[in-house]
Design a protein around this motif. Structure first.
Motif, PDB file in Angstrom:
ATOM      1  N   ILE A   1       0.760  -1.202  -0.182  1.00  0.00           N
ATOM      2  CA  ILE A   1      -0.101  -0.016   0.080  1.00  0.00           C
ATOM      3  C   ILE A   1       0.986   1.202   0.059  1.00  0.00           C
ATOM      4  CG2 ILE A   1      -1.599   1.176   1.283  1.00  0.00           C
ATOM      5  CD1 ILE A   1      -3.039  -1.127   2.228  1.00  0.00           C
ATOM      6  N   SER A   2       2.103   1.369   0.808  1.00  0.00           N
ATOM      7  CA  SER A   2       3.026   2.426   0.740  1.00  0.00           C
ATOM      8  C   SER A   2       3.402   2.605  -0.717  1.00  0.00           C
ATOM      9  CB  SER A   2       4.063   2.116   1.622  1.00  0.00           C
ATOM     10  OG  SER A   2       4.817   1.185   1.424  1.00  0.00           O
ATOM     11  N   ALA A   3       3.722   1.443  -1.336  1.00  0.00           N
ATOM     12  CA  ALA A   3       4.430   1.710  -2.871  1.00  0.00           C
ATOM     13  C   ALA A   3       3.112   2.276  -3.656  1.00  0.00           C
ATOM     14  CB  ALA A   3       4.862   0.562  -3.257  1.00  0.00           C
ATOM     15  N   PHE A   4       2.221   1.734  -3.635  1.00  0.00           N
ATOM     16  CA  PHE A   4       1.163   2.214  -4.328  1.00  0.00           C
ATOM     17  C   PHE A   4       0.715   3.690  -4.099  1.00  0.00           C
ATOM     18  CE2 PHE A   4      -0.304  -2.429  -4.599  1.00  0.00           C
ATOM     19  CZ  PHE A   4       0.285  -2.515  -6.008  1.00  0.00           C
ATOM     20  N   SER A   5       0.426   3.979  -2.837  1.00  0.00           N
ATOM     21  CA  SER A   5       0.185   5.388  -2.370  1.00  0.00           C
ATOM     22  C   SER A   5       1.375   6.514  -2.825  1.00  0.00           C
ATOM     23  CB  SER A   5       0.053   5.413  -0.814  1.00  0.00           C
ATOM     24  OG  SER A   5      -0.958   4.616  -0.500  1.00  0.00           O
TER      25      SER A   5
ATOM     26  N   TRP B   1      -4.402   3.485 -11.716  1.00  0.00           N
ATOM     27  CA  TRP B   1      -4.010   2.212 -11.370  1.00  0.00           C
ATOM     28  C   TRP B   1      -3.476   1.766 -10.049  1.00  0.00           C
ATOM     29  CZ3 TRP B   1       0.901   0.126 -10.295  1.00  0.00           C
ATOM     30  CH2 TRP B   1       0.931  -1.382 -10.129  1.00  0.00           C
ATOM     31  N   ALA B   2      -2.512   2.706  -9.320  1.00  0.00           N
ATOM     32  CA  ALA B   2      -2.222   2.580  -8.188  1.00  0.00           C
ATOM     33  C   ALA B   2      -3.514   2.765  -7.042  1.00  0.00           C
ATOM     34  CB  ALA B   2      -1.072   3.625  -7.897  1.00  0.00           C
ATOM     35  N   TYR B   3      -4.111   3.673  -7.404  1.00  0.00           N
ATOM     36  CA  TYR B   3      -5.537   3.758  -6.462  1.00  0.00           C
ATOM     37  C   TYR B   3      -6.155   2.633  -6.507  1.00  0.00           C
ATOM     38  CZ  TYR B   3      -5.344   8.721  -5.321  1.00  0.00           C
ATOM     39  OH  TYR B   3      -4.777   9.874  -4.896  1.00  0.00           O
ATOM     40  N   ARG B   4      -6.333   1.708  -7.622  1.00  0.00           N
ATOM     41  CA  ARG B   4      -7.089   0.681  -7.800  1.00  0.00           C
ATOM     42  C   ARG B   4      -6.448  -0.308  -7.306  1.00  0.00           C
ATOM     43  NH1 ARG B   4      -7.763   2.273 -13.182  1.00  0.00           N
ATOM     44  NH2 ARG B   4      -6.133   0.728 -13.748  1.00  0.00           N
ATOM     45  N   GLN B   5      -5.195  -0.500  -7.159  1.00  0.00           N
ATOM     46  CA  GLN B   5      -4.423  -1.487  -6.329  1.00  0.00           C
ATOM     47  C   GLN B   5      -4.491  -1.486  -5.072  1.00  0.00           C
ATOM     48  OE1 GLN B   5      -3.016  -4.290  -8.179  1.00  0.00           O
ATOM     49  NE2 GLN B   5      -4.084  -3.234  -9.724  1.00  0.00           N
ATOM     50  N   ALA B   6      -4.234  -0.176  -4.438  1.00  0.00           N
ATOM     51  CA  ALA B   6      -4.268   0.030  -3.023  1.00  0.00           C
ATOM     52  C   ALA B   6      -5.751  -0.292  -2.495  1.00  0.00           C
ATOM     53  CB  ALA B   6      -3.889   1.347  -2.679  1.00  0.00           C
ATOM     54  N   GLU B   7      -6.870   0.157  -3.312  1.00  0.00           N
ATOM     55  CA  GLU B   7      -8.001  -0.074  -2.628  1.00  0.00           C
ATOM     56  C   GLU B   7      -8.425  -1.438  -2.841  1.00  0.00           C
ATOM     57  OE1 GLU B   7     -11.287   1.449  -0.759  1.00  0.00           O
ATOM     58  OE2 GLU B   7      -9.514   2.368  -1.375  1.00  0.00           O
TER      59      GLU B   7
ATOM     60  N   ILE C   1       2.998   6.176  -5.518  1.00  0.00           N
ATOM     61  CA  ILE C   1       2.929   6.802  -6.853  1.00  0.00           C
ATOM     62  C   ILE C   1       1.959   7.648  -7.218  1.00  0.00           C
ATOM     63  CG2 ILE C   1       1.975   5.587  -9.242  1.00  0.00           C
ATOM     64  CD1 ILE C   1       3.308   3.039  -8.088  1.00  0.00           C
ATOM     65  N   THR C   2       0.950   7.497  -6.267  1.00  0.00           N
ATOM     66  CA  THR C   2      -0.188   8.432  -6.317  1.00  0.00           C
ATOM     67  C   THR C   2       0.448   9.798  -6.008  1.00  0.00           C
ATOM     68  OG1 THR C   2      -1.129   8.048  -4.183  1.00  0.00           O
ATOM     69  CG2 THR C   2      -2.018   6.808  -6.093  1.00  0.00           C
ATOM     70  N   ALA C   3       1.221   9.940  -5.041  1.00  0.00           N
ATOM     71  CA  ALA C   3       1.748  11.357  -4.564  1.00  0.00           C
ATOM     72  C   ALA C   3       2.818  11.660  -5.417  1.00  0.00           C
ATOM     73  CB  ALA C   3       2.268  10.989  -2.965  1.00  0.00           C
ATOM     74  N   LEU C   4       3.478  11.038  -6.395  1.00  0.00           N
ATOM     75  CA  LEU C   4       4.616  11.553  -7.239  1.00  0.00           C
ATOM     76  C   LEU C   4       4.204  12.758  -7.991  1.00  0.00           C
ATOM     77  CD1 LEU C   4       6.417   8.256  -8.744  1.00  0.00           C
ATOM     78  CD2 LEU C   4       7.298  10.037  -6.954  1.00  0.00           C
ATOM     79  N   PRO C   5       2.846  12.817  -8.585  1.00  0.00           N
ATOM     80  CA  PRO C   5       2.797  14.178  -9.335  1.00  0.00           C
ATOM     81  C   PRO C   5       2.823  15.469  -8.580  1.00  0.00           C
ATOM     82  CG  PRO C   5       1.085  12.811  -9.758  1.00  0.00           C
ATOM     83  CD  PRO C   5       1.841  11.873  -8.734  1.00  0.00           C
ATOM     84  N   ILE C   6       2.506  15.505  -7.307  1.00  0.00           N
ATOM     85  CA  ILE C   6       2.618  16.655  -6.563  1.00  0.00           C
ATOM     86  C   ILE C   6       3.998  16.862  -5.983  1.00  0.00           C
ATOM     87  CG2 ILE C   6       1.913  17.957  -4.210  1.00  0.00           C
ATOM     88  CD1 ILE C   6      -0.140  17.746  -6.353  1.00  0.00           C
ATOM     89  N   ILE C   7       4.813  15.619  -5.866  1.00  0.00           N
ATOM     90  CA  ILE C   7       6.180  15.803  -5.289  1.00  0.00           C
ATOM     91  C   ILE C   7       6.846  16.323  -6.450  1.00  0.00           C
ATOM     92  CG2 ILE C   7       8.174  14.453  -4.609  1.00  0.00           C
ATOM     93  CD1 ILE C   7       6.255  12.750  -3.016  1.00  0.00           C
ATOM     94  N   LEU C   8       6.782  15.852  -7.482  1.00  0.00           N
ATOM     95  CA  LEU C   8       7.618  16.376  -8.757  1.00  0.00           C
ATOM     96  C   LEU C   8       7.166  17.800  -9.027  1.00  0.00           C
ATOM     97  CD1 LEU C   8       7.008  13.372 -11.169  1.00  0.00           C
ATOM     98  CD2 LEU C   8       9.072  14.184 -10.455  1.00  0.00           C
ATOM     99  N   ILE C   9       6.004  18.328  -8.994  1.00  0.00           N
ATOM    100  CA  ILE C   9       5.649  19.567  -9.137  1.00  0.00           C
ATOM    101  C   ILE C   9       6.408  20.573  -8.121  1.00  0.00           C
ATOM    102  CG2 ILE C   9       3.783  21.432  -8.878  1.00  0.00           C
ATOM    103  CD1 ILE C   9       1.958  19.510  -9.881  1.00  0.00           C
ATOM    104  N   VAL C  10       6.455  20.300  -6.896  1.00  0.00           N
ATOM    105  CA  VAL C  10       7.038  20.804  -5.623  1.00  0.00           C
ATOM    106  C   VAL C  10       8.391  20.758  -6.031  1.00  0.00           C
ATOM    107  CG1 VAL C  10       7.477  20.951  -3.180  1.00  0.00           C
ATOM    108  CG2 VAL C  10       5.151  20.276  -4.003  1.00  0.00           C
TER     109      VAL C  10
END
Length: 368
Positions: A52-56, A124-130, A58-67
């Motif tokens: 779950i931490s790995a998939f989560s 995809w990461a949201y689906r896997q984590a859920e 991935i979902t946070a990467l866009p914001i982290i890349l922007i910052v």
């Protein structure tokens, strides 16, 4: 490529790597603490924490890349001003507009990566984590009992601790259970050994206990009941009831997990709000990258943190406005195209305004 462009791109990439690594470490630290707390409370299984931490992440990467991109460009511009390098570039005929091209050389690939993450990888990461969470939530209590550790079930009203079995005839060793009854009766059960059993007719699940004791503590009373047994059966219930907050959370997660094709086919305000968010993140990366150029200009004689604080507030305001606009689109107050262009277009206009303010030549003051 000129020396100016090579040096700017190399410095931005260097700063971006440091910022990205720092943010990833901080994010993973906070996320693992939260997930381990949920695992200890029995909300998720300890065996799925890493997944779950790995998939989560991935979902946070866009914001982290922007910052990371925003801070890297801002830091590069500010350092050039503080160390007087910017004035050397100005003397060589390089203007503030010339910084746009090397910045875009870095920002455009990052924006494309963010677009791929938001459109393809994050759903995809949201689906896997859920799926991991739902799979664990659908387990019966007996499958959550792990030998050698305390496990809460039935929303915390029941606690198990089971020792490994030293006898091959029994599936589990010594068992301890604490249960809070509906009338406030606190029950403690201990048994020498136990076995799982599933009723073939009803499908209900039970734990068959060997010789042991049961202690019942009555509420607001010093009275205690003690009973011993040679054999007892503990019925396990699977409580599938969910609260309104859990229903809303699952609905939000379901929208985030939908692929883009499903969102486009749905054509509802909720789907439009999610599409707007996914399209806005790559645009936000470009807008903030360009905005960092005029915001990074500082007076070397002034403090070093003033422009950083202002830039952080501007970036935070931008992302919050996008989130607010997503809520308005979901509520049907704003249509999709208006929501997409109002915030992003306004920020781009603000970028042009900042460039004009930084580059305009002020008329000299006339002295009387």
């Amino acid at each position: 490529m000129s020396l100016f462009k090579r040096s700017v791109i190399a410095e931005i990439l260097s700063h971006a790597g440091v910022v990205f690594s720092t943010l990833i470490v901080v994010w993973l630290s906070v996320l693992l603490v939260r997930l381990l707390g949920q695992a200890a409370a029995g909300s998720i299984g300890a065996d799925v924490v890493l997944a779950i931490s790995a998939f989560s992440s991935i979902t946070a990467l866009p914001i982290i890349l922007i910052v990371s991109l925003f801070i890297a460009i801002l830091t590069t511009i500010s350092r050039n001003y503080r160390e007087q390098e910017m004035f050397v570039w100005f003397s060589s005929g390089v203007s503030l507009v010339d910084w746009v091209r090397p910045v875009l050389v870095v920002a455009l690939p990052v924006s494309i990566i963010i677009a791929i993450l938001t459109v393809v990888s994050s759903p995809w990461a949201y689906r896997q984590a859920e799926e991991y969470r739902q799979r664990y939530a659908q387990r019966a209590d007996y499958s959550k009992v792990v030998q050698g550790q305390f496990i809460e079930t039935a929303s915390g009203s029941r606690v198990f601790f089971i020792e490994p079995s030293a006898n091959s005839q029994y599936e589990m060793g010594s068992l301890f259970a604490r249960e809070l009854g509906k009338n406030g009766v606190l029950t403690f059960i201990s048994a020498n050994h136990a076995d799982f059993r599933v009723d073939t007719n009803s499908g209900e699940r039970f734990i068959d206990l060997g010789p042991g004791s049961r202690y019942d503590l009555l509420p607001n009373s010093p009275e205690m009941r003690l009973s011993t047994f040679d054999h007892a059966t503990l019925r396990l219930e699977n409580n599938n009831a969910v609260s309104d907050d859990e229903i809303r959370y699952r609905s939000q997660q379901e929208i985030k997990a939908r692929p883009l094709s499903a969102l486009l086919a749905d054509n509802t305000p909720n789907s439009d709000s999610q599409i707007m968010w996914r399209f806005s993140l790559p645009l936000a990366a470009l807008n903030l990258a360009l905005l960092a150029i005029p915001l990074g200009s500082v007076n070397p004689r002034m403090g070093k943190s003033g422009n950083v604080i202002i830039a952080a507030l501007v970036g935070l305001l931008y992302m919050n406005l996008l989130n607010i606009m997503r809520g308005w689109i979901s509520a049907g107050k704003v249509d999709f195209w208006s929501g997409l262009f109002i915030i992003n277009g306004s920020v781009f206009a603000f970028v042009l305004l900042m460039f004009w303010l930084k580059m305009r030549v002020k008329a000299p003051k006339q002295q009387n």
